[in-house]
Write a protein that holds these residues in place. Structure first.
Motif, PDB file in Angstrom:
ATOM      1  N   ALA A 271       0.830  -1.208   0.000  1.00 32.78           N
ATOM      2  CA  ALA A 271       0.000   0.000   0.000  1.00 32.78           C
ATOM      3  C   ALA A 271       0.863   1.257   0.000  1.00 32.78           C
ATOM      4  O   ALA A 271       0.571   2.225  -0.721  1.00 32.78           O
ATOM      5  CB  ALA A 271      -0.928  -0.005   1.215  1.00 32.78           C
ATOM      6  N   MET A 272       1.936   1.267   0.788  1.00 26.53           N
ATOM      7  CA  MET A 272       2.810   2.439   0.827  1.00 26.53           C
ATOM      8  C   MET A 272       3.408   2.718  -0.546  1.00 26.53           C
ATOM      9  O   MET A 272       3.495   3.869  -0.977  1.00 26.53           O
ATOM     10  CB  MET A 272       3.917   2.251   1.864  1.00 26.53           C
ATOM     11  CG  MET A 272       3.483   2.589   3.280  1.00 26.53           C
ATOM     12  SD  MET A 272       4.887   2.823   4.396  1.00 26.53           S
ATOM     13  CE  MET A 272       5.483   1.149   4.533  1.00 26.53           C
ATOM     14  N   GLU A 273       3.819   1.665  -1.217  1.00 25.08           N
ATOM     15  CA  GLU A 273       4.412   1.840  -2.547  1.00 25.08           C
ATOM     16  C   GLU A 273       3.379   2.391  -3.535  1.00 25.08           C
ATOM     17  O   GLU A 273       3.666   3.328  -4.285  1.00 25.08           O
ATOM     18  CB  GLU A 273       4.951   0.507  -3.049  1.00 25.08           C
ATOM     19  CG  GLU A 273       6.190   0.033  -2.323  1.00 25.08           C
ATOM     20  CD  GLU A 273       6.746  -1.242  -2.927  1.00 25.08           C
ATOM     21  OE1 GLU A 273       6.211  -1.691  -3.966  1.00 25.08           O
ATOM     22  OE2 GLU A 273       7.712  -1.793  -2.374  1.00 25.08           O
ATOM     23  N   ILE A 274       2.197   1.805  -3.544  1.00 23.48           N
ATOM     24  CA  ILE A 274       1.206   2.195  -4.549  1.00 23.48           C
ATOM     25  C   ILE A 274       0.597   3.550  -4.227  1.00 23.48           C
ATOM     26  O   ILE A 274       0.424   4.388  -5.118  1.00 23.48           O
ATOM     27  CB  ILE A 274       0.132   1.094  -4.681  1.00 23.48           C
ATOM     28  CG1 ILE A 274       0.780  -0.185  -5.219  1.00 23.48           C
ATOM     29  CG2 ILE A 274      -0.992   1.545  -5.609  1.00 23.48           C
ATOM     30  CD1 ILE A 274      -0.157  -1.359  -5.362  1.00 23.48           C
ATOM     31  N   PHE A 275       0.270   3.808  -2.969  1.00 25.33           N
ATOM     32  CA  PHE A 275      -0.219   5.141  -2.602  1.00 25.33           C
ATOM     33  C   PHE A 275       0.836   6.193  -2.951  1.00 25.33           C
ATOM     34  O   PHE A 275       0.507   7.262  -3.467  1.00 25.33           O
ATOM     35  CB  PHE A 275      -0.534   5.215  -1.108  1.00 25.33           C
ATOM     36  CG  PHE A 275      -1.878   4.678  -0.712  1.00 25.33           C
ATOM     37  CD1 PHE A 275      -3.040   5.133  -1.327  1.00 25.33           C
ATOM     38  CD2 PHE A 275      -1.988   3.731   0.294  1.00 25.33           C
ATOM     39  CE1 PHE A 275      -4.290   4.641  -0.961  1.00 25.33           C
ATOM     40  CE2 PHE A 275      -3.222   3.227   0.675  1.00 25.33           C
ATOM     41  CZ  PHE A 275      -4.384   3.682   0.047  1.00 25.33           C
TER      42      PHE A 275
END
Length: 227
Positions: A34-38
């Motif tokens: 999630a951190m990467e995609i957000f």
């Protein structure tokens, strides 16, 4: 004949099933994805099925742990920010040197944390998208922004009390000193890919620290003693 005795408890103990081990690590895998995609796509463009795919699971599995995209975003921000906040608070509590050195240490810790995580992408997201999502803006302000600002106000006030910093509006100064971090986040994820002239961000940050500390120094302090 082998007469070695074998502890029956050891013999009968089996490794945890693979699915159980994976289940235990699943939330961390989802948050990392999630951190990467957000950070790369922003809030609006992030889809939970893409987060699941990056984490090696399905969208349904993501929903088992996080009931909505907003809740997943909050958990990802907590994952990215909490260790940095604790580390800087501990650094201030344990610091034995000058307030100038303390302020440098706090800002340097934040800078290094941004560089080794996807935090710059999340910062850009918070600056550009949370106007449409006041609940997310409120969450970040209450859980992290006010906490980190209180720490910076504490450091700057200590410098004023010791005579190391000139008398300034402490609340405004605490907001100003983080401005280079915000610019770096926006630059890295917006302008850097298209800019004709690159910015060496480490040099930029060091220059920003020098300018900021010079601005806080008392006017009667010779220039040579400010470094």
């Amino acid at each position: 004949m082998n007469t070695r005795t074998v502890d029956s408890t050891t013999e009968n103990r089996k490794p945890a099933p693979r699915w159980r081990r994976r289940k235990d690590t699943r939330p961390a895998e989802i948050l990392a994805a999630a951190m990467e995609i957000f950070g790369d796509r922003g809030f609006d463009a992030t889809r939970l099925e893409d987060v699941g795919r990056r984490a090696g699971c399905t969208k349904g599995t993501v929903f088992l742990y996080y009931e909505s995209k907003s809740e997943l975003f909050k958990a990802a921000v907590r994952e990215a920010m909490s260790s940095m906040v604790r580390e800087t608070e501990q650094a201030v509590d344990e610091h034995q040197g000058s307030a100038r050195e303390m302020l440098q240490k706090v800002l340097r810790l934040r800078w290094e944390h941004m560089n080794r995580t996807k935090l710059t992408g999340l910062v850009k997201l918070l600056l550009t998208e949370t106007g449409k999502y006041p609940d997310l803006a409120r969450f970040y302000n209450e859980e992290f922004f006010e906490r980190t600002q209180a720490l910076l106000r504490r450091v700057i006030q200590k410098g004023i009390d010791r005579g190391e910093f000139r008398n300034v509006d402490v609340a405004q100064a605490a907001r100003v000193v983080v401005a280079p971090l915000l610019f770096a986040a926006v630059w890295r994820h917006t302008f850097e890919p298209v800019a004709a002239t690159p910015i060496l961000l480490e040099q930029y940050f060091s220059t920003g620290l020098d300018v900021m500390l010079a601005g806080l120094a008392p006017s009667d302090v010779p220039e040579t003693s400010r470094h």
